[in-house]
Design a protein around this motif. Structure first.
Motif, PDB file in Angstrom:
ATOM      1  N   UNK A 258      19.706 -14.523   5.705  1.00 32.15           N
ATOM      2  CA  UNK A 258      19.720 -15.580   6.846  1.00 32.15           C
ATOM      3  C   UNK A 258      18.289 -15.783   7.826  1.00 32.15           C
ATOM      4  N   UNK A 259      17.374 -15.478   6.880  1.00 27.03           N
ATOM      5  CA  UNK A 259      15.949 -15.401   7.316  1.00 27.03           C
ATOM      6  C   UNK A 259      15.406 -17.038   7.156  1.00 27.03           C
ATOM      7  N   UNK A 260      14.558 -17.179   8.110  1.00 26.91           N
ATOM      8  CA  UNK A 260      13.794 -18.599   8.144  1.00 26.91           C
ATOM      9  C   UNK A 260      12.439 -18.319   7.385  1.00 26.91           C
ATOM     10  N   UNK A 261      11.944 -19.571   6.741  1.00 28.57           N
ATOM     11  CA  UNK A 261      10.627 -19.514   6.126  1.00 28.57           C
ATOM     12  C   UNK A 261       9.591 -19.420   7.305  1.00 28.57           C
ATOM     13  N   UNK A 262       9.810 -19.665   8.485  1.00 28.77           N
ATOM     14  CA  UNK A 262       8.565 -19.261   9.409  1.00 28.77           C
ATOM     15  C   UNK A 262       8.540 -17.849   9.678  1.00 28.77           C
ATOM     16  N   UNK A 263       9.619 -16.903   9.321  1.00 29.37           N
ATOM     17  CA  UNK A 263       9.501 -15.778   9.722  1.00 29.37           C
ATOM     18  C   UNK A 263       8.724 -14.892   8.922  1.00 29.37           C
ATOM     19  N   UNK A 264       8.339 -15.359   7.640  1.00 31.58           N
ATOM     20  CA  UNK A 264       7.473 -14.700   6.821  1.00 31.58           C
ATOM     21  C   UNK A 264       5.917 -15.098   6.825  1.00 31.58           C
ATOM     22  N   UNK A 265       5.811 -15.980   7.754  1.00 31.75           N
ATOM     23  CA  UNK A 265       4.406 -16.528   8.008  1.00 31.75           C
ATOM     24  C   UNK A 265       3.634 -15.320   8.672  1.00 31.75           C
ATOM     25  N   UNK A 266       2.302 -15.634   8.927  1.00 28.82           N
ATOM     26  CA  UNK A 266       1.384 -14.737   9.668  1.00 28.82           C
ATOM     27  C   UNK A 266       0.586 -13.777   8.894  1.00 28.82           C
ATOM     28  N   UNK A 267       0.189 -12.778   9.327  1.00 27.20           N
ATOM     29  CA  UNK A 267      -0.420 -11.611   8.638  1.00 27.20           C
ATOM     30  C   UNK A 267       0.375 -10.756   7.639  1.00 27.20           C
ATOM     31  N   UNK A 268      -0.018 -10.630   6.515  1.00 28.50           N
ATOM     32  CA  UNK A 268       0.926 -10.207   5.594  1.00 28.50           C
ATOM     33  C   UNK A 268       0.591  -8.369   5.446  1.00 28.50           C
ATOM     34  N   UNK A 269      -0.705  -8.297   5.653  1.00 28.91           N
ATOM     35  CA  UNK A 269      -1.250  -7.009   5.515  1.00 28.91           C
ATOM     36  C   UNK A 269      -2.861  -7.070   5.651  1.00 28.91           C
ATOM     37  N   UNK A 270      -3.250  -5.906   5.667  1.00 27.04           N
ATOM     38  CA  UNK A 270      -4.748  -5.644   5.873  1.00 27.04           C
ATOM     39  C   UNK A 270      -5.320  -5.271   4.569  1.00 27.04           C
ATOM     40  N   UNK A 271      -6.333  -6.036   4.061  1.00 26.85           N
ATOM     41  CA  UNK A 271      -7.087  -5.923   2.760  1.00 26.85           C
ATOM     42  C   UNK A 271      -8.433  -5.536   3.081  1.00 26.85           C
ATOM     43  N   UNK A 272      -9.082  -4.355   2.970  1.00 21.23           N
ATOM     44  CA  UNK A 272     -10.083  -3.811   3.435  1.00 21.23           C
ATOM     45  C   UNK A 272     -11.564  -4.501   2.677  1.00 21.23           C
ATOM     46  N   UNK A 273     -12.502  -4.900   3.050  1.00 22.53           N
ATOM     47  CA  UNK A 273     -13.648  -5.529   2.605  1.00 22.53           C
ATOM     48  C   UNK A 273     -14.025  -4.766   1.359  1.00 22.53           C
ATOM     49  N   UNK A 274     -14.298  -3.298   1.466  1.00 21.72           N
ATOM     50  CA  UNK A 274     -14.799  -2.436   0.412  1.00 21.72           C
ATOM     51  C   UNK A 274     -14.244  -1.117   0.500  1.00 21.72           C
TER      52      UNK A 274
END
Length: 129
Positions: free
Chosen positions: A65-81
């Protein structure tokens, strides 16, 4: 992550059953080893996905029952180095050289590779958001 975890759990069970049947009917140790290692790799991935599911909880992709907009936004943190890929590569190289040169170098490679892989896998778990 629950769907992916079930998928790799099924793959691991498939390889376990296939390895058992193959071992019963074929005396070939190379085939048995290949199926066993494939099953262990699938178990490793499934265990990681189950661990991630218990830590994060259900994602919008896991609910019908999830909507598409619920999956939006920041998905994770990816370090620069990160230095962990370099440490893992050095440990892998020492493992390969230790296979040829001797057990002492192989054990040093294990000692370098384990912290590299651990840090590589869990470098984002310390971050508070």
């Amino acid at each position: 992550m629950k769907g992916e975890a079930w998928l790799f759990t099924g793959v691991a069970l498939f390889f376990a059953v296939t390895c058992a049947v193959y071992a019963a009917f074929a005396p070939d140790p190379a085939g048995i080893a290949a199926l066993a290692v494939s099953g262990l790799m699938a178990v490793l991935i499934a265990a990681y996905l189950w661990w991630g599911y218990t830590r994060v909880g259900p994602r919008p992709e896991d609910r019908k029952d999830a909507r598409v907009r619920e999956a939006g936004g920041a998905r994770g943190f990816f370090p620069a180095r990160s230095y962990f890929p370099v440490i893992s590569a050095a440990g892998s190289a020492l493992l390969a050289l230790g296979t040829v040169q001797g057990l002492w170098l192989f054990l040093i490679g294990v000692g370098v590779l384990i912290p590299g892989v651990y840090g590589f896998a869990f470098q984002n778990t310390d971050r508070d958001d």
